[in-house]
Design a protein around this motif. Structure first.
Motif, short mmCIF file in Angstrom:
data_model
loop_
_atom_site.label_atom_id
_atom_site.label_comp_id
_atom_site.label_asym_id
_atom_site.label_seq_id
_atom_site.Cartn_x
_atom_site.Cartn_y
_atom_site.Cartn_z
N PRO A 238 -3.49 5.72 -7.76
CA PRO A 238 -4.01 6.99 -7.27
C PRO A 238 -4.72 7.79 -8.35
O PRO A 238 -4.30 7.81 -9.51
N THR A 239 -5.81 8.42 -7.96
CA THR A 239 -6.45 9.44 -8.79
C THR A 239 -6.17 10.77 -8.11
O THR A 239 -6.67 11.04 -7.02
N LYS A 262 0.20 13.50 5.66
CA LYS A 262 0.54 12.30 6.42
C LYS A 262 1.46 11.43 5.58
O LYS A 262 1.20 11.22 4.39
N ALA A 263 2.52 10.96 6.21
CA ALA A 263 3.53 10.20 5.47
C ALA A 263 2.94 8.96 4.79
O ALA A 263 3.26 8.65 3.64
N GLU A 264 2.02 8.25 5.50
CA GLU A 264 1.44 7.03 4.91
C GLU A 264 0.54 7.36 3.73
O GLU A 264 0.50 6.61 2.74
N ASP A 265 -0.20 8.51 3.80
CA ASP A 265 -1.04 8.91 2.67
C ASP A 265 -0.17 9.30 1.47
O ASP A 265 -0.49 8.95 0.32
N PHE A 266 0.93 10.00 1.74
CA PHE A 266 1.83 10.42 0.68
C PHE A 266 2.43 9.20 -0.03
O PHE A 266 2.52 9.16 -1.26
N SER A 267 2.80 8.18 0.74
CA SER A 267 3.37 6.95 0.17
C SER A 267 2.35 6.20 -0.66
O SER A 267 2.66 5.66 -1.73
N SER A 268 1.10 6.16 -0.18
CA SER A 268 0.05 5.44 -0.90
C SER A 268 -0.28 6.11 -2.23
O SER A 268 -0.57 5.44 -3.22
N LEU A 269 -0.24 7.44 -2.24
CA LEU A 269 -0.58 8.18 -3.46
C LEU A 269 0.59 8.21 -4.46
O LEU A 269 0.40 8.56 -5.62
N PRO A 271 3.00 5.36 -5.16
CA PRO A 271 3.45 4.00 -4.82
C PRO A 271 4.82 3.63 -5.35
O PRO A 271 5.49 2.78 -4.77
N ASN A 272 5.26 4.24 -6.44
CA ASN A 272 6.55 3.85 -7.03
C ASN A 272 7.63 4.89 -6.82
O ASN A 272 8.67 4.86 -7.47
N LEU A 273 7.39 5.80 -5.90
CA LEU A 273 8.32 6.91 -5.69
C LEU A 273 9.57 6.43 -4.96
O LEU A 273 9.49 5.74 -3.95
N ASN A 274 10.72 6.83 -5.47
CA ASN A 274 12.00 6.58 -4.80
C ASN A 274 12.48 7.90 -4.22
O ASN A 274 13.00 8.76 -4.92
N CYS A 285 1.94 13.26 -6.30
CA CYS A 285 0.53 13.41 -5.96
C CYS A 285 0.41 13.86 -4.50
O CYS A 285 0.95 13.20 -3.60
N LEU A 286 -0.29 14.96 -4.26
CA LEU A 286 -0.45 15.49 -2.91
C LEU A 286 -1.81 15.20 -2.32
O LEU A 286 -1.97 15.08 -1.11
N ASN A 287 -2.80 15.09 -3.17
CA ASN A 287 -4.19 14.90 -2.70
C ASN A 287 -4.93 14.07 -3.73
O ASN A 287 -4.90 14.34 -4.91
N GLY A 288 -5.59 13.02 -3.26
CA GLY A 288 -6.33 12.18 -4.20
C GLY A 288 -6.94 10.99 -3.50
O GLY A 288 -7.01 10.93 -2.27
N THR A 289 -7.39 10.04 -4.29
CA THR A 289 -8.00 8.82 -3.77
C THR A 289 -7.39 7.62 -4.45
O THR A 289 -6.88 7.71 -5.58
N LEU A 290 -7.46 6.47 -3.78
CA LEU A 290 -6.97 5.22 -4.35
C LEU A 290 -8.13 4.45 -4.91
O LEU A 290 -9.16 4.30 -4.24
#
Length: 292
Positions: A238-239, A262-269, A271-274, A285-290
């Motif tokens: 994520p950037t 959106k839950a899927e966007d939050f997970s993608s941004l 990726p290693n969050l537990n 990360c709340l807002n960004g691009t992959l």
């Protein structure tokens, strides 16, 4: 059979004939295989014919048959090693085609991707010689501008490549934490080791204690793990344009709800969050691009 390849061997000992074949400078990899395999194939066909005459029903050598079998075997050897190359025609045409082959040059762009703002990047690797246990580990730490912070190259004893790669990641992680860096992007070329560190566990008993120790070292730090393949590409990272520091009582669900994400966007941004192990001050990360 040597004439089309520029090899003459009239009235010379067999040892000198073989030496001639094997000392010719090859023009490409296929030509090298041809030069090295033909003498062996010819000797094999002569031996077969000799045995057929002595112990079988043949009464004489058939030069035509032996040459035909040699060419068939040579085609089989080349097709097995280089299946994309079509070998057809008579012997002279085959030799001309093989000698004229040129290697296809393929270029792959390999680049280093800088970490997100406020983070440092740790790239590590390791390798081992299984026969004697000798190994080496190395790594580089850089900031978001690509400026060099630290590098290491250390000889170690290791039982496998995976053990050496894990040891390199562990050493680099320890150095980062000991020197006050807590926002770390760790990029490894081993997908297996990357997944172990993301999951903080493994069934590999030889690596289990190292994974646990490295995970404990990084506990409390904001860490992103990514895998970079040998062709220079890496998994999406994520950037971030907007980050949030975890506060007391925060959960992933209430952060997603509060910021209308959106839950899927939050997970993608992230990726290693537990989400079961959030800690105070952790960067999300709340807002960004992959990007890769």
């Amino acid at each position: 059979m040597g004439a089309p390849l520029g090899i003459s061997h009239n009235h010379i000992p067999i040892r000198a004939v073989l030496q001639k074949w094997w000392s010719v400078k090859p023009k490409n990899r296929v030509h090298k295989l041809l030069l090295h395999s033909i003498p062996v194939i010819i000797c094999w066909e002569i031996w077969k014919s000799w045995n057929a005459c002595r112990y079988g029903d043949r009464t004489s050598f058939s030069q035509y048959h032996m040459i035909k079998q040699c060419i068939w075997n040579i085609k089989a050897v080349i097709n097995d090693s280089f299946p994309s190359i079509e070998i057809n025609g008579n012997w002279i045409n085959i030799c001309d085609k093989i000698e004229s082959l040129c290697p296809v040059i393929k270029c792959t762009t390999v680049y280093w991707k800088s970490p997100a703002r406020g983070m440092i990047k740790l790239n590590t690797d390791g390798s081992s010689i299984s026969t004697n246990g000798k190994a080496g580990i190395g790594g580089v730490v850089s900031n978001e501008q690509g400026d060099f912070i630290m590098g290491f190259s250390i000889p170690v004893n290791s039982s496998s490549n995976n053990h050496a790669k894990m040891e390199a990641a562990s050493f680099g992680s320890n150095w980062c934490i000991q020197n006050g860096f807590t926002n770390i992007h760790i990029e490894l070329d081993s997908l297996l080791i990357t997944e172990m560190l993301i999951k903080k566990d493994t069934k590999n008993m030889k690596l289990k204690h190292m994974v646990k120790a490295t995970s404990n070292t990084l506990r409390g730090a904001n860490v992103i793990f990514t895998h970079s393949s040998n062709n220079g590409t890496s998994q999406a990272i994520p950037t971030c344009r907007r980050v949030y520091n975890v506060d007391t009582g925060d959960t992933c669900d209430n952060i997603i709800e509060f910021f209308n994400l959106k839950a899927e966007d939050f997970s993608s941004l992230n990726p290693n969050l537990n989400c079961d192990d959030l800690f105070l001050g952790e960067y999300l990360c709340l807002n960004g691009t992959l990007s890769t």
